[in-house]
Design a protein around this motif. Structure first.
Motif, PDB file in Angstrom:
ATOM      1  N   TYR A   5       0.837  -1.206   0.000  1.00  0.00           N
ATOM      2  CA  TYR A   5       0.000   0.000   0.000  1.00  0.00           C
ATOM      3  C   TYR A   5       0.872   1.255   0.000  1.00  0.00           C
ATOM      4  CZ  TYR A   5      -3.230   3.600   1.572  1.00  0.00           C
ATOM      5  OH  TYR A   5      -3.961   4.751   1.683  1.00  0.00           O
ATOM      6  N   ARG A  11      -5.618   0.210  -2.760  1.00  0.00           N
ATOM      7  CA  ARG A  11      -6.356  -0.575  -1.770  1.00  0.00           C
ATOM      8  C   ARG A  11      -7.165  -1.651  -2.456  1.00  0.00           C
ATOM      9  NH1 ARG A  11     -10.365   2.071  -0.074  1.00  0.00           N
ATOM     10  NH2 ARG A  11     -11.010   0.681   1.572  1.00  0.00           N
ATOM     11  N   GLN A  12      -7.840  -1.266  -3.532  1.00  0.00           N
ATOM     12  CA  GLN A  12      -8.700  -2.197  -4.255  1.00  0.00           C
ATOM     13  C   GLN A  12      -7.926  -3.406  -4.752  1.00  0.00           C
ATOM     14  OE1 GLN A  12     -10.578  -0.111  -7.418  1.00  0.00           O
ATOM     15  NE2 GLN A  12     -12.643  -0.611  -6.739  1.00  0.00           N
ATOM     16  N   VAL A  15      -6.914  -5.642  -1.701  1.00  0.00           N
ATOM     17  CA  VAL A  15      -8.095  -6.345  -1.179  1.00  0.00           C
ATOM     18  C   VAL A  15      -8.460  -7.512  -2.094  1.00  0.00           C
ATOM     19  CG1 VAL A  15     -10.582  -6.104  -0.803  1.00  0.00           C
ATOM     20  CG2 VAL A  15      -9.011  -4.403   0.131  1.00  0.00           C
ATOM     21  N   THR A  21     -11.133  -8.013   3.438  1.00  0.00           N
ATOM     22  CA  THR A  21     -12.182  -7.001   3.452  1.00  0.00           C
ATOM     23  C   THR A  21     -11.491  -5.638   3.472  1.00  0.00           C
ATOM     24  OG1 THR A  21     -12.320  -6.915   5.865  1.00  0.00           O
ATOM     25  CG2 THR A  21     -13.780  -8.484   4.721  1.00  0.00           C
ATOM     26  N   ALA A  22     -12.123  -4.674   2.871  1.00  0.00           N
ATOM     27  CA  ALA A  22     -11.546  -3.326   2.826  1.00  0.00           C
ATOM     28  C   ALA A  22     -11.384  -2.765   4.240  1.00  0.00           C
ATOM     29  CB  ALA A  22     -12.419  -2.412   1.981  1.00  0.00           C
ATOM     30  N   ASP A  26      -8.003  -1.332   5.956  1.00  0.00           N
ATOM     31  CA  ASP A  26      -8.017   0.041   6.489  1.00  0.00           C
ATOM     32  C   ASP A  26      -7.586   0.062   7.954  1.00  0.00           C
ATOM     33  OD1 ASP A  26      -8.857   0.988   4.047  1.00  0.00           O
ATOM     34  OD2 ASP A  26     -10.969   1.125   4.625  1.00  0.00           O
TER      35      ASP A  26
END
Length: 78
Positions: A5, A11-12, A15, A21-22, A26
């Motif tokens: 990251y 992020r997508q 994931v 899971t997002a 996070d």
């Protein structure tokens, strides 16, 4: 994953690639940025840490009171 990251991977993509899971990603990113650690105890708020310490101290004091009550009963019998 955090290194990916921080090196610019979206992020997508992370994931999707790692089947996360997002919200989990996070949370990990926030924990790492906040304290540099993923351990829950290292990421507690000061209020949460104080509450834990106060509960621990309260338990200790309750035990001391119980011991003193027992000692008073024993001394009262003599």
């Amino acid at each position: 994953m955090i290194a990916l990251y921080e090196s610019g991977k979206s992020r997508q993509d992370i994931v999707r690639e790692y089947d996360l899971t997002a919200s989990a990603l996070d949370r990990w990113i926030a924990q790492f940025q906040q304290s540099g650690s993923f351990k829950e105890k290292d990421n507690r708020s000061p209020e949460k840490q104080e509450l834990i310490e106060l509960r621990k101290r309260n338990k200790q004091l309750e035990m001391e009171v119980d011991i003193l009550k027992q000692a008073a009963l024993i001394m009262g019998r003599k």
